[in-house]
Motif scaffolding. Structure first.
Motif, PDB file in Angstrom:
ATOM      1  N   ILE A   1      44.921   3.299 -18.447  1.00  0.00           N
ATOM      2  CA  ILE A   1      45.577   2.057 -18.890  1.00  0.00           C
ATOM      3  C   ILE A   1      46.090   1.241 -17.702  1.00  0.00           C
ATOM      4  O   ILE A   1      46.214   0.022 -17.768  1.00  0.00           O
ATOM      5  CB  ILE A   1      46.722   2.381 -19.879  1.00  0.00           C
ATOM      6  CG1 ILE A   1      47.177   1.114 -20.632  1.00  0.00           C
ATOM      7  CG2 ILE A   1      47.900   3.042 -19.192  1.00  0.00           C
ATOM      8  CD1 ILE A   1      48.109   1.380 -21.790  1.00  0.00           C
ATOM      9  N   ARG A   2      46.393   1.947 -16.586  1.00  0.00           N
ATOM     10  CA  ARG A   2      46.995   1.258 -15.444  1.00  0.00           C
ATOM     11  C   ARG A   2      46.045   0.262 -14.782  1.00  0.00           C
ATOM     12  O   ARG A   2      46.481  -0.639 -14.089  1.00  0.00           O
ATOM     13  CB  ARG A   2      47.556   2.276 -14.443  1.00  0.00           C
ATOM     14  CG  ARG A   2      48.799   2.951 -14.995  1.00  0.00           C
ATOM     15  CD  ARG A   2      49.173   4.209 -14.274  1.00  0.00           C
ATOM     16  NE  ARG A   2      48.222   5.294 -14.526  1.00  0.00           N
ATOM     17  CZ  ARG A   2      48.482   6.563 -14.296  1.00  0.00           C
ATOM     18  NH1 ARG A   2      49.657   6.921 -13.820  1.00  0.00           N
ATOM     19  NH2 ARG A   2      47.584   7.497 -14.549  1.00  0.00           N
ATOM     20  N   HIS A   3      44.708   0.432 -15.025  1.00  0.00           N
ATOM     21  CA  HIS A   3      43.767  -0.580 -14.504  1.00  0.00           C
ATOM     22  C   HIS A   3      44.084  -1.945 -15.108  1.00  0.00           C
ATOM     23  O   HIS A   3      43.918  -2.970 -14.467  1.00  0.00           O
ATOM     24  CB  HIS A   3      42.325  -0.247 -14.918  1.00  0.00           C
ATOM     25  CG  HIS A   3      41.754   0.932 -14.195  1.00  0.00           C
ATOM     26  ND1 HIS A   3      41.745   1.033 -12.835  1.00  0.00           N
ATOM     27  CD2 HIS A   3      41.151   2.058 -14.662  1.00  0.00           C
ATOM     28  CE1 HIS A   3      41.177   2.179 -12.488  1.00  0.00           C
ATOM     29  NE2 HIS A   3      40.807   2.813 -13.574  1.00  0.00           N
ATOM     30  N   LEU A   4      44.504  -1.921 -16.373  1.00  0.00           N
ATOM     31  CA  LEU A   4      44.651  -3.180 -17.112  1.00  0.00           C
ATOM     32  C   LEU A   4      45.707  -4.082 -16.496  1.00  0.00           C
ATOM     33  O   LEU A   4      45.602  -5.298 -16.556  1.00  0.00           O
ATOM     34  CB  LEU A   4      45.028  -2.903 -18.578  1.00  0.00           C
ATOM     35  CG  LEU A   4      43.919  -2.317 -19.441  1.00  0.00           C
ATOM     36  CD1 LEU A   4      44.455  -1.947 -20.812  1.00  0.00           C
ATOM     37  CD2 LEU A   4      42.783  -3.322 -19.598  1.00  0.00           C
ATOM     38  N   HIS A   5      46.744  -3.461 -15.931  1.00  0.00           N
ATOM     39  CA  HIS A   5      47.845  -4.283 -15.418  1.00  0.00           C
ATOM     40  C   HIS A   5      47.957  -4.206 -13.905  1.00  0.00           C
ATOM     41  O   HIS A   5      49.009  -4.454 -13.341  1.00  0.00           O
ATOM     42  CB  HIS A   5      49.148  -3.864 -16.110  1.00  0.00           C
ATOM     43  CG  HIS A   5      49.006  -3.878 -17.597  1.00  0.00           C
ATOM     44  ND1 HIS A   5      48.819  -5.041 -18.299  1.00  0.00           N
ATOM     45  CD2 HIS A   5      48.934  -2.878 -18.510  1.00  0.00           C
ATOM     46  CE1 HIS A   5      48.670  -4.752 -19.579  1.00  0.00           C
ATOM     47  NE2 HIS A   5      48.724  -3.448 -19.735  1.00  0.00           N
ATOM     48  N   SER A   6      46.835  -3.826 -13.266  1.00  0.00           N
ATOM     49  CA  SER A   6      46.871  -3.668 -11.816  1.00  0.00           C
ATOM     50  C   SER A   6      46.827  -5.015 -11.112  1.00  0.00           C
ATOM     51  O   SER A   6      47.126  -5.108  -9.935  1.00  0.00           O
ATOM     52  CB  SER A   6      45.672  -2.827 -11.371  1.00  0.00           C
ATOM     53  OG  SER A   6      44.477  -3.516 -11.737  1.00  0.00           O
ATOM     54  N   GLY A   7      46.430  -6.066 -11.811  1.00  0.00           N
ATOM     55  CA  GLY A   7      46.305  -7.383 -11.173  1.00  0.00           C
ATOM     56  C   GLY A   7      45.079  -7.447 -10.281  1.00  0.00           C
ATOM     57  O   GLY A   7      44.953  -8.352  -9.453  1.00  0.00           O
ATOM     58  N   ASN A   8      44.178  -6.481 -10.412  1.00  0.00           N
ATOM     59  CA  ASN A   8      42.992  -6.425  -9.566  1.00  0.00           C
ATOM     60  C   ASN A   8      41.914  -7.366 -10.123  1.00  0.00           C
ATOM     61  O   ASN A   8      41.358  -7.136 -11.189  1.00  0.00           O
ATOM     62  CB  ASN A   8      42.519  -4.966  -9.561  1.00  0.00           C
ATOM     63  CG  ASN A   8      41.306  -4.763  -8.690  1.00  0.00           C
ATOM     64  OD1 ASN A   8      40.606  -5.729  -8.348  1.00  0.00           O
ATOM     65  ND2 ASN A   8      41.051  -3.527  -8.319  1.00  0.00           N
ATOM     66  N   LEU A   9      41.610  -8.434  -9.363  1.00  0.00           N
ATOM     67  CA  LEU A   9      40.668  -9.439  -9.864  1.00  0.00           C
ATOM     68  C   LEU A   9      39.255  -8.881 -10.007  1.00  0.00           C
ATOM     69  O   LEU A   9      38.513  -9.267 -10.900  1.00  0.00           O
ATOM     70  CB  LEU A   9      40.649 -10.658  -8.943  1.00  0.00           C
ATOM     71  CG  LEU A   9      41.832 -11.623  -9.077  1.00  0.00           C
ATOM     72  CD1 LEU A   9      41.671 -12.792  -8.141  1.00  0.00           C
ATOM     73  CD2 LEU A   9      41.984 -12.111 -10.506  1.00  0.00           C
ATOM     74  N   ALA A  10      38.899  -7.937  -9.108  1.00  0.00           N
ATOM     75  CA  ALA A  10      37.549  -7.366  -9.186  1.00  0.00           C
ATOM     76  C   ALA A  10      37.392  -6.631 -10.519  1.00  0.00           C
ATOM     77  O   ALA A  10      36.342  -6.699 -11.174  1.00  0.00           O
ATOM     78  CB  ALA A  10      37.313  -6.417  -8.025  1.00  0.00           C
ATOM     79  N   PHE A  11      38.451  -5.951 -10.944  1.00  0.00           N
ATOM     80  CA  PHE A  11      38.429  -5.269 -12.251  1.00  0.00           C
ATOM     81  C   PHE A  11      38.348  -6.306 -13.374  1.00  0.00           C
ATOM     82  O   PHE A  11      37.475  -6.240 -14.245  1.00  0.00           O
ATOM     83  CB  PHE A  11      39.686  -4.402 -12.405  1.00  0.00           C
ATOM     84  CG  PHE A  11      39.895  -3.887 -13.807  1.00  0.00           C
ATOM     85  CD1 PHE A  11      39.173  -2.798 -14.272  1.00  0.00           C
ATOM     86  CD2 PHE A  11      40.788  -4.518 -14.667  1.00  0.00           C
ATOM     87  CE1 PHE A  11      39.347  -2.333 -15.573  1.00  0.00           C
ATOM     88  CE2 PHE A  11      40.965  -4.065 -15.963  1.00  0.00           C
ATOM     89  CZ  PHE A  11      40.245  -2.970 -16.423  1.00  0.00           C
TER      90      PHE A  11
END
Ligand code: FA5
Length: 344
Positions: A327-337
């Protein structure tokens, strides 16, 4: 000499268009070894009868110079801000998808994509879409939902309280049920998506800030089969394939009976992984028939009406739909994701 100095200064300051040259000019005239000080030093050579008057004049000039420099500095700072505004101007009315994010193709966050899909599904079935505040009071987050102060269920959701101990960050979108009942006369049906906040230990399926989508339907003779129909429609529209679900009894003070609808984990295919805590199932969609106390607190006539409600975990649904294993990918702010998801 004094007259010449001030005439020279007035013309020099007119030429200045940068802060750096203004500071140089200040040093040149008002600095320790500056022009004005040199003149002041030479006062001692002036005739005693002129000295007083010269002293007053040079002091007035000093004030004028300092004043002009201050005004010029303020003006240059305003110019700088205006220049920045002019350069960085953006049309915020443009849709996000056409704003240049410096990426191949800009898009929406996956939570937004799924949220809008679900909104469309429910709109097509005649539901309204409601909103509610993130900062709530005890009444809307707990009391009106049949959770009095002494109820142990308050501990089920670790709450971020404000210092006044009367306000909190909403722990669930069920607050929107209360606000919906306050604002509408039955029969009604609506969904309410939004951010919720809990002081939680974080792991692959738990965030402290996450999203839920609340649903509520109030009318005459609403039954569990109505509830199951809408849940089934929601899941088949979102996944466009058969997914295994299980319904088990669930306890929430605001529903009776209450259910937990779990989905078979689509990350590991039910074999067990960190998202489903090795159980093969993910808690997704608690729901139930609305408790009469909740309807009463919302001003609904319980002799005539009843209803159901559900509270979908949006982030977990997004994870299942796209196969996201943390779930932490969702709010990582990582634009590539974020850029991997198609625009809505
Ligand atoms: C509630 O929040 C109830 N208000 C739901 C409800 C509404 C029940 C209406 C009955 C009627 P719960 O705490 O289980 O319930 O959270 C609902 C869903 O939010 C969970 O099934 C899960 O999908 C998601 N969820 C809960 N905690 C987290 C978390 N920390 N991170 C991500 N998702 C979470």
């Amino acid at each position: 000499k004094l007259e010449e100095l001030i005439v020279e200064f007035r013309s020099a300051i007119g030429e200045v268009d940068k802060k750096a040259s203004l500071f140089d000019l200040k040093a040149e005239y008002l600095g320790k070894k500056g022009k004005l000080n040199l003149i002041l030093k030479s006062l001692k050579d002036a005739a005693p009868e002129d000295r007083k008057e010269l002293g007053i004049r040079s002091n007035n000039y000093k004030i004028e110079i300092q004043d002009s420099i201050d005004k010029k500095l303020a003006q240059l700072e305003i110019d700088e801000i205006n220049e920045k505004l002019e350069k960085n101007w953006q049309d915020i009315t443009l849709r996000d998808s056409v704003r240049d994010l410096g990426m191949n193709s800009a898009g929406y966050h996956p939570v937004t994509i799924i949220q809008r899909e679900i909104e469309d599904i429910f709109l097509s079935m005649g539901f309204d879409i409601l909103d509610g505040p993130h900062i709530e009071d005890e009444f809307h987050n707990f009391e009106a939902l049949n959770i009095p102060a002494t109820h142990p269920a308050r501990d089920m959701q670790d709450t971020f309280w404000f210092k006044d101990m009367e306000h909190l960050l909403r722990t669930h979108t069920s607050t929107i049920q209360v606000r919906g009942m306050e604002a509408h006369k039955p029969p009604f049906k609506f969904v309410g998506p939004g951010k919720v906040f809990r002081s939680e230990a974080l792991d692959a399926s738990h965030e402290a800030v996450f999203h839920q989508l609340e649903g509520m339907m109030v009318g005459e003779n609403i039954s569990v089969s109505n509830l199951i129909f809408f849940m089934k429609t929601l899941l088949s529209e979102i996944f466009k394939k058969d997914v295994n679900v299980r319904l088990r009894p669930g306890f929430f003070p605001f529903v009776e009976p209450g259910f937990e609808l779990d989905i078979e984990c689509l990350i590991c295919g039910g074999k067990g992984c960190s998202v489903c805590k090795q159980t093969g199932w993910v808690e997704l969609l608690p729901c139930g028939m609305t408790h009469p106390n909740v309807l009463k607190a919302g001003g609904v006539d319980t002799d005539k009406y009843n209803g159901f409600a559900f509270g979908l975990g949006l982030d977990r649904l997004v994870m299942m739909r796209y196969g996201i294993d943390d779930i932490r990918h969702l709010h990582s702010g990582n634009l590539a994701f974020a850029s991997q998801f198609k625009a809505y």
